[in-house]
Design an enzyme around this catalytic site. Structure first.
Site, PDB file in Angstrom:
ATOM      1  N   HIS A 103       7.350   1.052   0.111  1.00 31.02           N
ATOM      2  CA  HIS A 103       7.790   2.014   1.127  1.00 31.02           C
ATOM      3  C   HIS A 103       8.778   1.382   2.113  1.00 31.02           C
ATOM      4  O   HIS A 103       9.402   2.095   2.891  1.00 31.02           O
ATOM      5  CB  HIS A 103       6.596   2.628   1.860  1.00 31.02           C
ATOM      6  CG  HIS A 103       5.900   1.733   2.840  1.00 31.02           C
ATOM      7  ND1 HIS A 103       4.719   1.078   2.561  1.00 31.02           N
ATOM      8  CD2 HIS A 103       6.204   1.392   4.111  1.00 31.02           C
ATOM      9  CE1 HIS A 103       4.333   0.389   3.614  1.00 31.02           C
ATOM     10  NE2 HIS A 103       5.222   0.560   4.578  1.00 31.02           N
ATOM     11  N   ASP A 133       2.629   0.547  -4.249  1.00 29.35           N
ATOM     12  CA  ASP A 133       3.321   0.217  -3.001  1.00 29.35           C
ATOM     13  C   ASP A 133       3.699  -1.257  -2.947  1.00 29.35           C
ATOM     14  O   ASP A 133       3.587  -1.903  -1.909  1.00 29.35           O
ATOM     15  CB  ASP A 133       2.486   0.588  -1.777  1.00 29.35           C
ATOM     16  CG  ASP A 133       3.346   0.698  -0.509  1.00 29.35           C
ATOM     17  OD1 ASP A 133       4.585   0.814  -0.646  1.00 29.35           O
ATOM     18  OD2 ASP A 133       2.787   0.647   0.598  1.00 29.35           O
ATOM     19  N   SER A 209       4.322  -4.141   7.618  1.00 32.97           N
ATOM     20  CA  SER A 209       4.249  -3.772   6.206  1.00 32.97           C
ATOM     21  C   SER A 209       5.006  -4.773   5.349  1.00 32.97           C
ATOM     22  O   SER A 209       6.171  -5.076   5.601  1.00 32.97           O
ATOM     23  CB  SER A 209       4.837  -2.375   5.991  1.00 32.97           C
ATOM     24  OG  SER A 209       4.053  -1.397   6.608  1.00 32.97           O
TER      25      SER A 209
END
Length: 461
Positions: A103, A133, A209
């Site tokens: 992402h 992901d 992230s």
């Protein structure tokens, strides 16, 4: 008297003697200070700046009115816009392989990676997978770079100390500490991401992230991915993808795979709760009950049946379909796994050879002409390879939409939809769609299966 003399002596010591510090040299000393560990690991954690082009629809004059928006909102022209994303990554090799979240870098047209020493590199995604992901990048002209080694995720235990390193809110590289709060957190965490995660209370925020979750040995134990939050900030519930999954991604990226390959189970299952355990005659809840087996499934070939309960893979406990898929995935295609299962009340052992999803029966793909009802619509029969490609549940048959063509999205059709009926006629092969369209006169009514639910689509000719 002695106590008073000791206190007088201590207070009389020079200040520099009282404040004397040492660099930790042993594991016991490191546990008192994270500084040496951070100095070792931080250079391998990078900031990632990614740009992607998205088609954003211009605002409609009817946007404030929900009724008219349903009719006219879709007529507003779309315009390309640049979307920026900020995240973190971890260098895994001297020659510049980097792991991050999909992402963060998925579909990016321009990726810039900045190291802690302020060196900058352009990068490209060599392998990415939205469902997991995860994405593997390769730095251009990267050589002799700092990197982190991967630790076997199966050795990680609840209660271990852990450090999260990343770039929260874009403030710069930041280190936060915590513990491993839980293991085997499986299911859907965010967006389309489904998998198997470690949980930590080390503060993780937007921008973390793709960053590193490291253990006290300095090795990477996970890639920070998501948080549970109501405010947008950390509430102490963060999730990381285990290093074992990252290792499988790196292996496939180095072998030249352009799409992540998972072993094919050909099997459906469900968690064994207390009620199901009682109905199956099990002493306690636990394991994954087999609910479906496709023809040719490697698990069916070795003698497993619907109703059997798988309890472990390679000696590791299994309690859900997500855990089962995780253990298969980290083992990899063309490997063998040892499976323990309860069959008719008796625990048995099996050795299962893992294979990729077979592309059989034939897809029989068709593409509609430009003057058809839905021009350039591309369809295929369902088979294990198609199911794996679109992350669909086990289906005995059906027709899947490979490409909607230019008109499909306007009527609500999506890539990956399963066509079930057209104007009341059952659809079981791509040719059935052609026949149904040829009989249509004024309107078309389509029933599609999407996400396990039936959706009705209607449009006029």
């Amino acid at each position: 008297m002695i106590r008073a003399l000791f206190l007088t002596f201590f207070l009389a010591l020079p200040w520099h003697v009282q404040a004397d510090t040492q660099i930790p040299e042993s594991q016991a000393q490191i546990s008192l200070s994270f500084a040496p560990l951070v100095k070792q690991a931080a250079p391998a954690v990078v900031n990632i700046y990614a740009k992607r082009i998205v088609q954003a629809r211009a605002s409609s004059p009817f946007a404030s009115d929900p009724f008219f928006e349903n009719f006219f909102g879709g007529l507003a022209p779309s315009r390309p816009q640049v979307q920026n994303s900020l995240g973190s990554g971890v260098i895994l090799s001297r020659d510049g392989y980097v792991v991050s979240n999909y992402h963060v870098v998925g579909m990016a047209t321009d990726i810039r990676v900045v190291l802690k020493d302020r060196r900058e590199f352009s990068a490209e995604v060599v392998l990415g997978d939205e469902a997991s992901d995860l994405a593997i990048l390769r730095l251009k002209d990267g050589e002799d770079l700092p990197f982190l080694t991967l630790r076997d995720s199966n050795t990680v235990e609840v209660g271990e100390l852990a450090l999260a390193i990343g770039n929260p809110f874009g403030v710069g590289q930041t280190v936060s500490s915590g513990i491993i709060s839980g293991l085997a957190r499986s299911g859907k965490i965010t967006g389309k991401t489904r998998g198997y995660f470690m949980q930590t209370d080390a503060p993780i925020n937007p921008g973390n992230s793709g960053g590193a979750l490291i253990g006290m040995d300095g090795a990477l134990i996970g890639v920070n991915t998501a948080i549970v939050t109501r405010s947008g900030g950390s509430n102490g519930i963060g999730f990381a993808i285990p290093a074992a999954m990252v290792e499988q991604f790196v292996r496939q990226a180095r072998s030249g795979e352009s799409q992540f390959q998972r072993p094919w189970a050909g099997m459906g299952g469900q968690t064994v709760d207390a009620d199901l355990a009682a109905s199956l005659g099990l002493a306690r809840p636990g394991g994954m009950a087999i609910t479906q087996l496709q023809e040719g499934s490697p698990f069916g070939i070795v003698g497993l049946h619907v109703g059997d309960v798988i309890t472990s893979v390679n000696g590791l406990e299994v309690n859900s379909p997500s855990e089962m898929l995780y253990h298969m995935t980290i083992a990899g295609i063309e490997s063998e796994i040892n499976v323990a299962a309860v069959q008719d009340g008796i625990e048995k052992a099996y050795t299962v050879a893992l294979i990729g999803p077979p592309d059989l029966p034939a897809r029989n793909e068709i593409t509609f002409d430009e003057d058809d009802i839905l021009p350039l619509l591309r369809l295929s029969n369902v088979n294990p390879a198609v199911l794996a490609e679109f992350q669909l549940p086990i289906l005995p048959d059906g027709v899947v939409v490979l490409d909607t063509g230019p008109i499909g999205p306007r009527i609500g059709l999506q890539r990956g939809d399963i066509l079930r009926e057209i104007n009341g006629a059952e659809i079981s092969a791509p040719r059935d769609v052609q026949r149904a369209f040829s009989k249509a006169r004024r309107s078309v009514s389509m029933v599609v299966e999407r996400g396990g639910q039936l959706v009705l689509l209607r449009f006029r000719l």
